[in-house]
Design a protein around this motif. Structure first.
Motif, PDB file in Angstrom:
ATOM      1  N   MET A   1      -2.741   3.317 -16.227  1.00 32.34           N
ATOM      2  CA  MET A   1      -2.135   3.149 -17.561  1.00 32.34           C
ATOM      3  C   MET A   1      -0.966   4.119 -17.699  1.00 32.34           C
ATOM      4  SD  MET A   1      -3.924   3.708 -21.271  1.00 32.34           S
ATOM      5  CE  MET A   1      -4.850   2.203 -21.272  1.00 32.34           C
ATOM      6  N   LEU A   2       0.184   3.606 -18.126  1.00 32.62           N
ATOM      7  CA  LEU A   2       1.333   4.505 -18.283  1.00 32.62           C
ATOM      8  C   LEU A   2       1.161   5.291 -19.572  1.00 32.62           C
ATOM      9  CD1 LEU A   2       4.333   2.321 -17.165  1.00 32.62           C
ATOM     10  CD2 LEU A   2       3.319   4.273 -16.011  1.00 32.62           C
ATOM     11  N   MET A 160     -10.404  -1.665   0.624  1.00 34.45           N
ATOM     12  CA  MET A 160     -10.962  -1.826   1.972  1.00 34.45           C
ATOM     13  C   MET A 160      -9.964  -1.434   3.058  1.00 34.45           C
ATOM     14  SD  MET A 160     -13.622  -2.427   3.673  1.00 34.45           S
ATOM     15  CE  MET A 160     -14.939  -3.416   2.990  1.00 34.45           C
ATOM     16  N   ARG A 161      -8.672  -1.640   2.796  1.00 34.80           N
ATOM     17  CA  ARG A 161      -7.661  -1.291   3.808  1.00 34.80           C
ATOM     18  C   ARG A 161      -7.716   0.199   4.156  1.00 34.80           C
ATOM     19  NH1 ARG A 161      -1.962  -4.178   2.266  1.00 34.80           N
ATOM     20  NH2 ARG A 161      -1.573  -2.095   1.451  1.00 34.80           N
ATOM     21  N   VAL A 162      -8.084   1.016   3.189  1.00 32.53           N
ATOM     22  CA  VAL A 162      -8.180   2.460   3.432  1.00 32.53           C
ATOM     23  C   VAL A 162      -9.610   2.831   3.814  1.00 32.53           C
ATOM     24  CG1 VAL A 162      -7.850   4.745   2.384  1.00 32.53           C
ATOM     25  CG2 VAL A 162      -6.316   2.861   1.776  1.00 32.53           C
ATOM     26  N   GLY A 228       0.870   0.824  -4.806  1.00 31.42           N
ATOM     27  CA  GLY A 228       1.260   0.573  -6.191  1.00 31.42           C
ATOM     28  C   GLY A 228       2.761   0.481  -6.316  1.00 31.42           C
ATOM     29  N   SER A 229       3.239   0.785  -7.499  1.00 32.72           N
ATOM     30  CA  SER A 229       4.666   0.652  -7.780  1.00 32.72           C
ATOM     31  C   SER A 229       5.432   1.858  -7.230  1.00 32.72           C
ATOM     32  CB  SER A 229       4.873   0.573  -9.291  1.00 32.72           C
ATOM     33  OG  SER A 229       4.435   1.785  -9.864  1.00 32.72           O
ATOM     34  N   GLU A 230       6.736   1.729  -7.139  1.00 35.14           N
ATOM     35  CA  GLU A 230       7.508   2.875  -6.662  1.00 35.14           C
ATOM     36  C   GLU A 230       7.462   4.024  -7.675  1.00 35.14           C
ATOM     37  OE1 GLU A 230      11.568   0.440  -7.142  1.00 35.14           O
ATOM     38  OE2 GLU A 230      11.886   2.541  -6.749  1.00 35.14           O
ATOM     39  N   GLU A 250       2.254   2.638  -0.024  1.00 34.10           N
ATOM     40  CA  GLU A 250       2.427   1.175   0.115  1.00 34.10           C
ATOM     41  C   GLU A 250       2.935   0.678  -1.231  1.00 34.10           C
ATOM     42  OE1 GLU A 250       1.869  -0.780   2.691  1.00 34.10           O
ATOM     43  OE2 GLU A 250       0.848   0.564   4.072  1.00 34.10           O
ATOM     44  N   LEU A 251       4.225   0.454  -1.329  1.00 33.27           N
ATOM     45  CA  LEU A 251       4.809   0.209  -2.659  1.00 33.27           C
ATOM     46  C   LEU A 251       5.322  -1.229  -2.799  1.00 33.27           C
ATOM     47  CD1 LEU A 251       6.542   3.708  -2.916  1.00 33.27           C
ATOM     48  CD2 LEU A 251       4.200   3.062  -3.509  1.00 33.27           C
ATOM     49  N   GLY A 252       6.211  -1.434  -3.736  1.00 37.44           N
ATOM     50  CA  GLY A 252       6.626  -2.793  -4.087  1.00 37.44           C
ATOM     51  C   GLY A 252       7.512  -3.448  -3.040  1.00 37.44           C
ATOM     52  N   GLU A 380      15.644  -6.108  -8.430  1.00 41.47           N
ATOM     53  CA  GLU A 380      14.334  -5.796  -9.022  1.00 41.47           C
ATOM     54  C   GLU A 380      13.216  -6.609  -8.390  1.00 41.47           C
ATOM     55  OE1 GLU A 380      14.508  -6.580 -13.209  1.00 41.47           O
ATOM     56  OE2 GLU A 380      15.733  -4.795 -13.587  1.00 41.47           O
ATOM     57  N   GLU A 381      12.024  -6.049  -8.451  1.00 37.71           N
ATOM     58  CA  GLU A 381      10.842  -6.809  -8.058  1.00 37.71           C
ATOM     59  C   GLU A 381      10.321  -7.544  -9.294  1.00 37.71           C
ATOM     60  OE1 GLU A 381       7.152  -4.581  -7.397  1.00 37.71           O
ATOM     61  OE2 GLU A 381       6.602  -5.982  -5.821  1.00 37.71           O
ATOM     62  N   MET A 382      10.186  -8.871  -9.191  1.00 43.10           N
ATOM     63  CA  MET A 382       9.597  -9.631 -10.305  1.00 43.10           C
ATOM     64  C   MET A 382       8.167  -9.959  -9.912  1.00 43.10           C
ATOM     65  SD  MET A 382      12.414 -12.170 -11.843  1.00 43.10           S
ATOM     66  CE  MET A 382      13.943 -11.582 -12.550  1.00 43.10           C
TER      67      MET A 382
HETATM   68  P1  NAP Z   1       1.147   1.232 -10.430  1.00 41.99           P
HETATM   69  O1  NAP Z   1       1.388   1.152 -11.890  1.00 41.99           O
HETATM   70  O2  NAP Z   1       1.970   2.167  -9.635  1.00 41.99           O
HETATM   71  O3  NAP Z   1      -0.403   1.577 -10.265  1.00 41.99           O
HETATM   72  C1  NAP Z   1      -1.006   1.715  -9.007  1.00 41.99           C
HETATM   73  C2  NAP Z   1      -2.024   2.824  -9.083  1.00 41.99           C
HETATM   74  O4  NAP Z   1      -1.312   4.052  -9.271  1.00 41.99           O
HETATM   75  C3  NAP Z   1      -2.971   2.702 -10.263  1.00 41.99           C
HETATM   76  O5  NAP Z   1      -4.238   3.186  -9.896  1.00 41.99           O
HETATM   77  C4  NAP Z   1      -2.318   3.599 -11.299  1.00 41.99           C
HETATM   78  O6  NAP Z   1      -3.223   4.082 -12.268  1.00 41.99           O
HETATM   79  C5  NAP Z   1      -1.813   4.722 -10.432  1.00 41.99           C
HETATM   80  N1  NAP Z   1      -0.729   5.480 -11.018  1.00 41.99           N
HETATM   81  C6  NAP Z   1       0.410   4.982 -11.567  1.00 41.99           C
HETATM   82  N2  NAP Z   1       1.191   6.011 -11.996  1.00 41.99           N
HETATM   83  C7  NAP Z   1       0.528   7.155 -11.696  1.00 41.99           C
HETATM   84  C8  NAP Z   1       0.808   8.540 -11.907  1.00 41.99           C
HETATM   85  N3  NAP Z   1       1.940   8.937 -12.501  1.00 41.99           N
HETATM   86  N4  NAP Z   1      -0.099   9.446 -11.506  1.00 41.99           N
HETATM   87  C9  NAP Z   1      -1.248   9.050 -10.908  1.00 41.99           C
HETATM   88  N5  NAP Z   1      -1.573   7.757 -10.683  1.00 41.99           N
HETATM   89  C10 NAP Z   1      -0.695   6.818 -11.078  1.00 41.99           C
HETATM   90  O7  NAP Z   1       1.282  -0.185  -9.735  1.00 41.99           O
HETATM   91  P2  NAP Z   1       0.624  -1.542 -10.225  1.00 41.99           P
HETATM   92  O8  NAP Z   1       1.441  -2.088 -11.312  1.00 41.99           O
HETATM   93  O9  NAP Z   1      -0.836  -1.356 -10.475  1.00 41.99           O
HETATM   94  O10 NAP Z   1       0.718  -2.429  -8.909  1.00 41.99           O
HETATM   95  C11 NAP Z   1       1.744  -3.322  -8.668  1.00 41.99           C
HETATM   96  C12 NAP Z   1       2.716  -2.732  -7.672  1.00 41.99           C
HETATM   97  O11 NAP Z   1       2.009  -2.466  -6.462  1.00 41.99           O
HETATM   98  C13 NAP Z   1       3.801  -3.702  -7.294  1.00 41.99           C
HETATM   99  O12 NAP Z   1       5.017  -3.026  -7.216  1.00 41.99           O
HETATM  100  C14 NAP Z   1       3.366  -4.200  -5.926  1.00 41.99           C
HETATM  101  O13 NAP Z   1       4.424  -4.699  -5.148  1.00 41.99           O
HETATM  102  C15 NAP Z   1       2.737  -2.974  -5.358  1.00 41.99           C
HETATM  103  N6  NAP Z   1       1.824  -3.295  -4.247  1.00 41.99           N
HETATM  104  C16 NAP Z   1       2.158  -2.877  -2.992  1.00 41.99           C
HETATM  105  C17 NAP Z   1       1.337  -3.204  -1.910  1.00 41.99           C
HETATM  106  C18 NAP Z   1       1.674  -2.772  -0.508  1.00 41.99           C
HETATM  107  O14 NAP Z   1       0.808  -2.842   0.364  1.00 41.99           O
HETATM  108  N7  NAP Z   1       2.882  -2.321  -0.228  1.00 41.99           N
HETATM  109  C19 NAP Z   1       0.171  -3.944  -2.133  1.00 41.99           C
HETATM  110  C20 NAP Z   1      -0.132  -4.341  -3.433  1.00 41.99           C
HETATM  111  C21 NAP Z   1       0.705  -3.994  -4.483  1.00 41.99           C
HETATM  112  P3  NAP Z   1      -3.171   3.605 -13.818  1.00 41.99           P
HETATM  113  O15 NAP Z   1      -3.590   2.189 -13.837  1.00 41.99           O
HETATM  114  O16 NAP Z   1      -4.139   4.519 -14.473  1.00 41.99           O
HETATM  115  O17 NAP Z   1      -1.750   3.824 -14.276  1.00 41.99           O
END
Ligand code: NAP
Length: 489
Positions: A1-2, A160-162, A228-230, A250-252, A380-382
């Motif tokens: 959660m942001l 599971m990947r980790v 997660g996200s960048e 592993e990001l967007g 941008e990533e959509m």
């Molecule tokens: P996200 O907002 O970055 O969240 C991912 C994880 O990071 C969540 O557990 C989140 O917790 C945590 N997080 C976010 N900000 C943080 C901070 N400041 N401090 C500590 N933890 C933080 O990403 P998302 O929206 O869930 O996932 C979608 C993104 O993941 C997309 O960009 C997608 O492309 C990417 N993705 C990449 C891969 C890959 O293998 N490269 C695979 C799948 C997805 P909270 O929920 O509590 O914020």
């Protein structure tokens, strides 16, 4: 959660700007919008207990061979398969995934667990080196407790990947999952516990962002893997850098799907819809940009449009539904803004972008064309079912456009001759390319990207080695303290 500026975390949740207390982790069914379950944030004492148990287990595991841990991974795989239906439903309710796709995710997790159980010990065997210094080899030791921070789009598979490779390595793990998929996190932990894995080997903690940094800083923790996200990645990587912990990110992605002028469009269209709309388009490696040779552009656009119209929104538990809702209301709002901004900046709406008359977080599959480099959508990533389609007049232009991204995760190339497709694939700046097929993720294949898509690889032997101590040991039969080149002391 942001966390918004005026919000503050407490021990178990969040105070919003009016001072109203909210639990941070909750399952809100994105099909019905119902709040299904809320979970309190981890307490300081839960974190300490987890770290203690993890550290103790790390020291115990060091005394036993990796092969001893294989059986437990097989047990976990068997339990996943046995409880597949129940586990799949948790995913559907947590983030709206179609039931069939959810079943597929559970099976993929079982495949990954079995794979590392079967091959992990072999991959961890020491490697001998030929050296003038003596008998040299590199051992692969465990490192200690790891933190994994995971996203909601594949709630089990990302864990599971980790989990599977690091279980074999002997690194105990703490999971911090997305705040919107806590039920999946709890369900995965239950499978591991029910299988009888030792205490501390895998613990789900509902951590706040602040607690994530505290855990990374703890000396018992030796690494952090984030998917997660960048934005999230850069905060966590910064903490890992500050405390000198190993990390993988592993990001967007903004993957290209390149269609060369001799590609077979019938084959292309067998995978194009899936490549964009699988998991409601919420895949890091979804094909977000279709780059199409001039001679095939019009027909491709028409046929992709027809395929998109076949997608039927509805209850994700219904096997006949083919378009799932997006994961959250915020995800839908973000995507809508991106599409609106793209159109305002000159993109043409070829199809879609109408509201869907259902209460869930649905987004109509949409196609945008004529996106210029100055359009915000270009880089941008959509994260949803929105395809960008570009027309190119040469192979060079296709390669240049495919590589013109801040990201570099995956990609697909369709070519009449697969060998030539591979040559084109080699020239694209990205982490993975699949030729004449949909992008696969399997445990034997490394997964990861470059640029803002992150660093490091998960899965395969590369992923297994992400958090090992590659320890050099050199021995000699008789000491030779001569003046050999390279002798330090
Ligand atoms: P996200 O907002 O970055 O969240 C991912 C994880 O990071 C969540 O557990 C989140 O917790 C945590 N997080 C976010 N900000 C943080 C901070 N400041 N401090 C500590 N933890 C933080 O990403 P998302 O929206 O869930 O996932 C979608 C993104 O993941 C997309 O960009 C997608 O492309 C990417 N993705 C990449 C891969 C890959 O293998 N490269 C695979 C799948 C997805 P909270 O929920 O509590 O914020």
């Amino acid at each position: 959660m942001l966390l918004k500026n005026s919000w503050s975390y407490t021990e178990t949740g969040i105070n919003n700007q009016e001072g109203v207390f909210l639990l941070a982790y909750k399952t809100i069914n994105p099909y019905t919008n119902e709040v299904v379950k809320e979970y309190p944030t981890a307490s300081a004492s839960e974190i300490e207990t987890t770290l203690k148990k993890g550290d103790k287990l790390y020291r115990e595991w060091r005394k036993e061979p990796a092969a001893n841990r294989a059986e437990m991974l097989h047990k976990i795989a068997a339990l996943l398969r046995k409880n597949s239906e129940k586990l799949a439903k948790v995913l559907v309710i947590d983030m709206g995934k179609l039931i069939n796709e959810a079943r597929g995710e559970v099976e993929l997790c079982a495949i990954i667990a079995d794979y590392f159980a079967d091959h992990g010990a072999e991959m961890l065997k020491p490697t001998s080196l030929s050296s003038k210094a003596g008998n040299a080899h590199v051992e692969k030791d465990s490192l200690g407790v790891l933190l994994m921070v995971e996203p909601w789009n594949f709630p089990y598979y990302q864990i599971m990947r980790v989990f599977a490779p690091n279980y074999m390595v002997g690194n105990p793990m703490i999971l911090k999952h997305s705040s919107n998929t806590p039920s999946s996190a709890a369900a995965f932990e239950k499978v591991v516990n029910d299988a009888g894995a030792p205490a501390g080997s895998f613990t789900n903690l509902f951590l706040s962002h602040e607690q994530v940094t505290k855990v990374i800083a703890d000396p018992r923790v030796q690494g952090v893997a984030l998917t997660g996200s960048e934005q999230g990645g850069s905060v966590v990587a910064e903490a890992a850098g500050k405390y000198l912990k190993k990390s993988s990110m592993e990001l967007g992605g903004n993957d290209a799907f390149v269609i060369l002028n001799d590609a077979d469009l019938d084959q292309v269209l067998k995978v194009a819809k899936r490549a964009r709309a699988y998991n409601a388009g919420q895949v890091c490696t979804s094909s977000k940009r279709f780059i199409v040779a001039d001679n095939l552009y019009d027909e491709f656009l028409k046929r992709l449009g027809e395929d998109f119209k076949q997608l039927k929104p509805g209850d994700p538990m219904n096997e006949k539904t083919t378009l799932a809702p997006l994961s959250t209301a915020a995800a839908k709002q973000k995507l809508q803004k991106q599409v609106d901004d793209a159109i305002a900046a000159g993109a043409k709406l070829y199809q879609g972008n109408h509201p869907i008359d259902l209460p869930g977080q649905f987004f109509e599959p949409t196609i945008l064309t004529d996106i210029t480099q100055d359009n915000p959508a270009y880089y941008e990533e959509m994260f949803g079912p929105v395809a960008q389609v570009y027309r190119v007049s040469s192979e060079e232009e296709a390669i240049k456009l495919a590589s013109d991204s801040h990201y570099g995760l995956g990609g697909i190339v369709f070519a009449g001759d697969p060998k030539h497709g591979e040559e084109v694939a080699s020239q694209i700046e990205t982490g993975m390319v699949f030729v004449n097929t949909v992008l696969y993720t399997l445990p034997e294949l490394p997964f990861g990207g470059i640029k803002r898509s992150g660093y490091g690889r998960e899965m395969s032997s590369l992923g297994l080695n992400a958090f090992v101590n590659e320890k050099l040991i050199v021995s000699v039969d008789k000491p030779d303290l001569g003046n050999a080149a390279g002798a330090l002391f």
